[in-house]
Design a protein around this motif. Structure first.
Motif, PDB file in Angstrom:
ATOM      1  N   ILE A 170       0.796  -1.141   0.717  1.00 21.65           N
ATOM      2  CA  ILE A 170       0.210   0.089   0.187  1.00 21.65           C
ATOM      3  C   ILE A 170       0.889   1.009   0.043  1.00 21.65           C
ATOM      4  O   ILE A 170       1.771   1.320   0.736  1.00 21.65           O
ATOM      5  CB  ILE A 170      -1.223  -0.164   1.382  1.00 21.65           C
ATOM      6  CG1 ILE A 170      -1.973  -1.139   1.460  1.00 21.65           C
ATOM      7  CG2 ILE A 170      -1.848   1.205   1.125  1.00 21.65           C
ATOM      8  CD1 ILE A 170      -2.985  -0.986   2.591  1.00 21.65           C
ATOM      9  N   LEU A 171       0.369   2.052  -0.953  1.00 25.86           N
ATOM     10  CA  LEU A 171       1.489   3.582  -1.172  1.00 25.86           C
ATOM     11  C   LEU A 171       0.932   4.692  -1.351  1.00 25.86           C
ATOM     12  O   LEU A 171      -0.703   3.988  -1.364  1.00 25.86           O
ATOM     13  CB  LEU A 171       2.426   3.226  -2.360  1.00 25.86           C
ATOM     14  CG  LEU A 171       3.377   2.118  -2.664  1.00 25.86           C
ATOM     15  CD1 LEU A 171       3.843   2.098  -4.298  1.00 25.86           C
ATOM     16  CD2 LEU A 171       4.092   1.952  -1.646  1.00 25.86           C
ATOM     17  N   GLU A 172       1.343   5.780  -0.624  1.00 25.29           N
ATOM     18  CA  GLU A 172       0.425   6.668  -1.025  1.00 25.29           C
ATOM     19  C   GLU A 172       0.752   7.750  -2.179  1.00 25.29           C
ATOM     20  O   GLU A 172       2.288   8.160  -1.469  1.00 25.29           O
ATOM     21  CB  GLU A 172       0.046   7.522   0.603  1.00 25.29           C
ATOM     22  CG  GLU A 172      -0.980   6.882   1.720  1.00 25.29           C
ATOM     23  CD  GLU A 172      -0.988   7.139   2.775  1.00 25.29           C
ATOM     24  OE1 GLU A 172      -2.129   7.414   2.885  1.00 25.29           O
ATOM     25  OE2 GLU A 172       0.013   6.907   3.263  1.00 25.29           O
ATOM     26  N   ALA A 173      -0.020   8.661  -2.356  1.00 25.23           N
ATOM     27  CA  ALA A 173       0.246   9.701  -2.947  1.00 25.23           C
ATOM     28  C   ALA A 173       0.071  11.040  -3.370  1.00 25.23           C
ATOM     29  O   ALA A 173      -1.602  10.633  -3.091  1.00 25.23           O
ATOM     30  CB  ALA A 173       1.254   9.347  -4.782  1.00 25.23           C
ATOM     31  N   LEU A 174      -0.303  11.963  -3.346  1.00 31.54           N
ATOM     32  CA  LEU A 174      -1.006  13.016  -4.453  1.00 31.54           C
ATOM     33  C   LEU A 174      -1.830  13.182  -5.105  1.00 31.54           C
ATOM     34  O   LEU A 174      -1.464  12.676  -6.290  1.00 31.54           O
ATOM     35  CB  LEU A 174      -0.394  14.293  -4.664  1.00 31.54           C
ATOM     36  CG  LEU A 174       0.688  15.168  -2.806  1.00 31.54           C
ATOM     37  CD1 LEU A 174       1.332  16.205  -2.849  1.00 31.54           C
ATOM     38  CD2 LEU A 174      -0.138  15.527  -1.513  1.00 31.54           C
ATOM     39  N   GLY A 182      -7.502   8.833   0.743  1.00 31.36           N
ATOM     40  CA  GLY A 182      -7.741   7.481   0.539  1.00 31.36           C
ATOM     41  C   GLY A 182      -8.692   6.452   0.081  1.00 31.36           C
ATOM     42  O   GLY A 182      -8.057   4.976   0.233  1.00 31.36           O
ATOM     43  N   SER A 183      -9.084   6.884  -1.445  1.00 32.55           N
ATOM     44  CA  SER A 183      -9.287   6.003  -1.678  1.00 32.55           C
ATOM     45  C   SER A 183      -7.952   5.251  -3.305  1.00 32.55           C
ATOM     46  O   SER A 183      -7.171   6.034  -3.112  1.00 32.55           O
ATOM     47  CB  SER A 183     -10.116   6.955  -2.697  1.00 32.55           C
ATOM     48  OG  SER A 183      -9.331   8.061  -3.853  1.00 32.55           O
ATOM     49  N   VAL A 184      -8.250   4.465  -4.221  1.00 29.75           N
ATOM     50  CA  VAL A 184      -8.182   3.840  -4.960  1.00 29.75           C
ATOM     51  C   VAL A 184      -7.222   4.913  -6.075  1.00 29.75           C
ATOM     52  O   VAL A 184      -7.962   4.733  -6.891  1.00 29.75           O
ATOM     53  CB  VAL A 184      -7.740   2.730  -5.228  1.00 29.75           C
ATOM     54  CG1 VAL A 184      -6.394   1.476  -6.219  1.00 29.75           C
ATOM     55  CG2 VAL A 184      -8.268   1.259  -3.852  1.00 29.75           C
ATOM     56  N   ASP A 202      -0.937  -4.804  -5.939  1.00 23.30           N
ATOM     57  CA  ASP A 202      -0.724  -3.489  -4.988  1.00 23.30           C
ATOM     58  C   ASP A 202      -1.556  -2.415  -5.061  1.00 23.30           C
ATOM     59  O   ASP A 202      -1.977  -2.026  -5.915  1.00 23.30           O
ATOM     60  CB  ASP A 202       0.879  -3.118  -5.110  1.00 23.30           C
ATOM     61  CG  ASP A 202       2.220  -4.445  -5.083  1.00 23.30           C
ATOM     62  OD1 ASP A 202       1.796  -4.870  -4.022  1.00 23.30           O
ATOM     63  OD2 ASP A 202       2.807  -4.137  -6.298  1.00 23.30           O
ATOM     64  N   LEU A 203      -1.358  -1.493  -4.123  1.00 24.48           N
ATOM     65  CA  LEU A 203      -2.716  -0.177  -4.515  1.00 24.48           C
ATOM     66  C   LEU A 203      -2.319   1.002  -4.009  1.00 24.48           C
ATOM     67  O   LEU A 203      -1.146   1.092  -3.343  1.00 24.48           O
ATOM     68  CB  LEU A 203      -3.652  -0.129  -3.618  1.00 24.48           C
ATOM     69  CG  LEU A 203      -4.409  -1.639  -3.407  1.00 24.48           C
ATOM     70  CD1 LEU A 203      -5.136  -1.816  -3.027  1.00 24.48           C
ATOM     71  CD2 LEU A 203      -5.045  -2.131  -5.039  1.00 24.48           C
ATOM     72  N   LEU A 205      -2.287   5.446  -2.655  1.00 25.65           N
ATOM     73  CA  LEU A 205      -4.133   5.565  -2.154  1.00 25.65           C
ATOM     74  C   LEU A 205      -3.210   6.795  -2.670  1.00 25.65           C
ATOM     75  O   LEU A 205      -2.532   7.835  -2.564  1.00 25.65           O
ATOM     76  CB  LEU A 205      -3.478   4.932  -0.946  1.00 25.65           C
ATOM     77  CG  LEU A 205      -4.015   3.735  -0.833  1.00 25.65           C
ATOM     78  CD1 LEU A 205      -4.406   3.441   1.374  1.00 25.65           C
ATOM     79  CD2 LEU A 205      -5.574   3.045  -0.970  1.00 25.65           C
ATOM     80  N   ALA A 206      -5.137   8.029  -2.894  1.00 28.63           N
ATOM     81  CA  ALA A 206      -4.720   9.298  -2.649  1.00 28.63           C
ATOM     82  C   ALA A 206      -4.875   9.443  -1.223  1.00 28.63           C
ATOM     83  O   ALA A 206      -5.389   9.422  -0.629  1.00 28.63           O
ATOM     84  CB  ALA A 206      -6.009   9.709  -3.305  1.00 28.63           C
ATOM     85  N   MET A 207      -3.832  10.859  -1.116  1.00 29.38           N
ATOM     86  CA  MET A 207      -3.004  11.767  -0.135  1.00 29.38           C
ATOM     87  C   MET A 207      -4.133  12.560   0.646  1.00 29.38           C
ATOM     88  O   MET A 207      -4.250  13.442  -0.444  1.00 29.38           O
ATOM     89  CB  MET A 207      -2.136  11.605  -0.058  1.00 29.38           C
ATOM     90  CG  MET A 207      -1.037  11.451   0.459  1.00 29.38           C
ATOM     91  SD  MET A 207       0.386  11.284  -0.024  1.00 29.38           S
ATOM     92  CE  MET A 207       0.892  12.009   1.990  1.00 29.38           C
ATOM     93  N   ALA A 208      -4.486  12.891   1.100  1.00 30.38           N
ATOM     94  CA  ALA A 208      -5.029  14.792   1.311  1.00 30.38           C
ATOM     95  C   ALA A 208      -4.216  15.838   1.378  1.00 30.38           C
ATOM     96  O   ALA A 208      -3.217  15.150   1.591  1.00 30.38           O
ATOM     97  CB  ALA A 208      -5.112  15.130   2.649  1.00 30.38           C
ATOM     98  N   ALA A 209      -4.049  16.442   0.344  1.00 22.30           N
ATOM     99  CA  ALA A 209      -4.008  17.514  -0.468  1.00 22.30           C
ATOM    100  C   ALA A 209      -3.248  18.398   0.833  1.00 22.30           C
ATOM    101  O   ALA A 209      -4.791  19.032   1.017  1.00 22.30           O
ATOM    102  CB  ALA A 209      -4.043  17.883  -1.817  1.00 22.30           C
TER     103      ALA A 209
END
Length: 282
Positions: A170-174, A182-184, A202-203, A205-209
């Motif tokens: 699970i990775l996160e990015a802007l 939190g969405s894919v 692997d997913l 996820l969107a980070m809170a901008a």
């Protein structure tokens, strides 16, 4: 002179009666008549056993000979062959091929459309003209990856579990397009890909901008009446505004500011100013 045995010509007998050797060896004389009978019974049992063995061997040999002469053959191994090759190999032995009903079976070792199982087994003896049933392989079991984009992490996990797949990294990015935090955003493998069961997906996820940040300009010695409408038009909030008398400075001129010049500032931050007043003003 020592006393010894009487001469051979004399009839020797113990005192008190005549001599009878059967009184000395009564058991031996009693068993002598029984020995020939037991010996005969033992020899008879051995002869009977030998006769049964010979009859059984002759019967087995005769049955095998009749079986071979009747056209028997050995079933060859056709597992791992294509349907055409298996049919040709069986035909060489006088056997026929029959595909088992159904869609075949999944097999992790045998590629799709090749023979995965056969019956009778290889090296079995059958009559020529017999049928060998085979089951074709469908190859390794595969599952289709669901589309998890725009789903929250709990919904994505439920979708993977329902299809027999595992959750990978699970990775996160802007979020580039302001997707919900939190969405894919992306997944790997891609949606609708065919993969083996239990494959990890692997997913990303969107980070809170974070809010947009700006550099605070230097407002000192600028006129408050010009600064205020400019900031408000761009969505900035002016917070605490204080007025002070300052000798030699015209009324309405900004004396101090917070945040200080060069500091980051967002539209959510309150900007505080100290503005000069005219002489005599409270």
């Amino acid at each position: 002179m020592a006393v010894g045995m009487p001469p051979a010509t004399e009839q020797w007998a113990p005192r008190g009666g005549s001599f009878d050797i059967r009184r000395i060896l009564p058991s031996a004389f009693g068993r002598l008549p029984a020995m020939p009978s037991k010996l005969l019974r033992g020899m008879g049992c051995m002869a009977y056993t030998l006769l049964v063995f010979v009859i059984f061997a002759l019967a087995a040999y005769t049955s095998f000979s009749v079986f071979v002469r009747s056209g028997a053959t050995t079933v060859p191994s056709v597992e791992g062959m294509s349907q055409t090759d298996a049919a040709n190999v069986l035909a060489d032995q006088g056997l026929a091929l029959r595909i088992a009903e159904g869609r075949g079976r999944y097999d992790d070792k045998v590629p799709a459309d090749l023979v995965a199982r056969q019956s009778p087994d290889a090296k079995s003896f059958v009559k020529r003209g017999s049928t060998v049933n085979v089951v074709l392989s469908r190859g390794p079991r595969r599952v289709t990856v669901p589309d998890l984009r725009a789903k929250t992490l709990p919904l994505a996990q439920a979708g993977l579990s329902g299809t027999g797949l595992a959750l990978g990294r699970i990775l996160e990015a802007l979020a580039p397009h302001r997707e919900a935090p939190g969405s894919v955003i992306e997944q790997d493998p891609d949606p609708n890909a065919s993969v083996p069961p239990a494959t990890g997906v692997d997913l990303l996820l969107a980070m809170a901008a974070p809010g947009e940040r700006y550099v605070m300009p230097d407002l000192v010695y600028r006129h408050y009446d010009q600064v205020r409408p400019t900031f408000e038009a761009r969505g900035f909030k002016l917070g605490s505004i204080k007025f002070e008398r300052y000798e030699g400075v015209a009324a309405g001129v900004i004396l101090r500011q917070f945040p200080l010049p060069g500091h980051p500032v967002s539209r959510e931050d309150a900007i505080s100013l100290v503005v000069a007043t005219a002489d005599g003003a409270p």
